[in-house]
Design a protein around this motif. Structure first.
Motif, short mmCIF file in Angstrom:
data_model
loop_
_atom_site.label_atom_id
_atom_site.label_comp_id
_atom_site.label_asym_id
_atom_site.label_seq_id
_atom_site.Cartn_x
_atom_site.Cartn_y
_atom_site.Cartn_z
N CYS A 201 14.39 13.04 -4.13
CA CYS A 201 13.69 12.88 -2.86
C CYS A 201 12.97 11.55 -2.94
N GLN A 202 13.24 10.67 -1.97
CA GLN A 202 12.65 9.34 -2.05
C GLN A 202 12.42 8.76 -0.66
N THR A 203 11.62 7.69 -0.64
CA THR A 203 11.42 6.97 0.62
C THR A 203 12.63 6.09 0.86
N PHE A 204 13.02 5.99 2.09
CA PHE A 204 14.19 5.20 2.45
C PHE A 204 13.89 3.71 2.36
N ASP B 144 -1.41 10.68 2.12
CA ASP B 144 -1.40 9.66 3.17
C ASP B 144 -0.02 9.49 3.81
N PHE B 145 0.90 10.39 3.53
CA PHE B 145 2.25 10.29 4.08
C PHE B 145 2.27 10.66 5.55
N SER B 146 3.07 9.93 6.30
CA SER B 146 3.30 10.23 7.71
C SER B 146 4.79 10.13 7.99
N SER B 147 5.38 11.23 8.51
CA SER B 147 6.81 11.21 8.79
C SER B 147 7.13 10.29 9.96
N LYS B 148 6.12 9.89 10.72
CA LYS B 148 6.35 8.94 11.82
C LYS B 148 6.52 7.52 11.28
N ASP B 149 5.86 7.22 10.16
CA ASP B 149 5.87 5.87 9.60
C ASP B 149 6.83 5.69 8.43
N ASN B 150 7.30 6.78 7.85
CA ASN B 150 8.17 6.70 6.67
C ASN B 150 9.42 7.55 6.88
N ILE B 151 10.48 7.18 6.22
CA ILE B 151 11.72 7.94 6.25
C ILE B 151 11.93 8.52 4.85
N ILE B 152 12.19 9.83 4.81
CA ILE B 152 12.44 10.52 3.54
C ILE B 152 13.92 10.88 3.46
N GLN B 153 14.51 10.63 2.31
CA GLN B 153 15.91 11.02 2.12
C GLN B 153 16.06 11.82 0.84
N PHE C 233 0.83 -1.20 0.00
CA PHE C 233 0.00 0.00 0.00
C PHE C 233 0.87 1.26 0.00
N ILE C 234 1.85 1.32 0.88
CA ILE C 234 2.71 2.50 0.96
C ILE C 234 3.51 2.66 -0.33
N HIS C 235 4.10 1.58 -0.78
CA HIS C 235 4.92 1.63 -1.99
C HIS C 235 4.11 2.14 -3.18
N HIS C 236 2.93 1.61 -3.39
CA HIS C 236 2.15 1.98 -4.56
C HIS C 236 1.46 3.32 -4.41
N LEU D 245 11.39 19.25 6.61
CA LEU D 245 10.48 18.13 6.43
C LEU D 245 9.24 18.35 7.27
N THR D 246 8.07 18.29 6.62
CA THR D 246 6.78 18.31 7.31
C THR D 246 5.99 17.12 6.79
N ASN D 247 4.76 16.97 7.24
CA ASN D 247 3.91 15.89 6.71
C ASN D 247 3.41 16.21 5.31
N GLN D 248 3.56 17.47 4.85
CA GLN D 248 3.09 17.86 3.52
C GLN D 248 4.21 17.93 2.48
N HIS D 249 5.42 18.27 2.91
CA HIS D 249 6.50 18.43 1.93
C HIS D 249 7.87 18.20 2.57
#
Length: 172
Positions: A106-109, A44-53, A13-16, A84-88
């Protein structure tokens, strides 16, 4: 067994859902300027559940990780700033130079899903052109080769040749 199924389905779900919001842009700036890239994150992004690099592409396939979840190593803090925020998520480059001309991603870790890619070209004024002639002693009606060149231009300069005010054309 239940934990594995939940992990696989949440990964799917997250990946797609993140893959649908890829943004790509070409940006051109002049040497010495600052530039800021801004990546809009999925709803649906959450910085608590995902890592952005943010990473910088390099020609040797050894990409440089600039920031992870809005944190930049101390050695890069004079060159980059991130937010980094939950929006951008944003990445700012300070005083760009020729070495900064590349892609910034910019991508998910976890899934390495690309959300945004900025292709940066840093314009650099070339040095004054230099005209060289292939012969020292030139006689009338003798063919010579004229070469015009400049150092350090990005992109490399293009030259237009004129003879007595008339544009010269040549077959390539």
């Amino acid at each position: 067994m239940r934990n594995v199924v939940i992990f696989i389905s949440s990964y799917f779900f997250i990946h797609h859902s993140l893959a649908l919001s890829v943004h790509s842009e070409n940006i051109t700036v002049t040497k010495g300027e600052n530039v800021k890239f801004r990546c809009q994150l999925p709803l649906d992004f959450s910085s608590k559940d995902n890592i952005i690099q943010w990473k910088k592409s390099r020609s040797d396939d050894d990409n440089l990780i600039i920031s992870i979840n809005g944190k930049i190593p101390k050695i890069f803090q004079n060159s980059y700033q991130t937010d980094l925020t939950n929006q951008h998520s944003s990445l700012e480059l300070f005083h760009v130079n020729h070495n900064d001309s590349t892609a910034y991603i910019c991508q998910t870790f976890e899934t390495q899903t690309i959300l945004c890619q900025y292709n940066l070209v840093v314009l650099i004024m070339p040095e004054a052109p230099l005209l060289t002639i292939n012969k020292v002693d030139i006689e009338e009606y003798q063919a010579v080769t004229l070469t015009c060149s400049s150092l350090n231009g990005n992109p490399p300069p293009q030259y237009t040749w004129y003879r007595n005010g008339t544009l010269l054309t040549y077959d390539s």
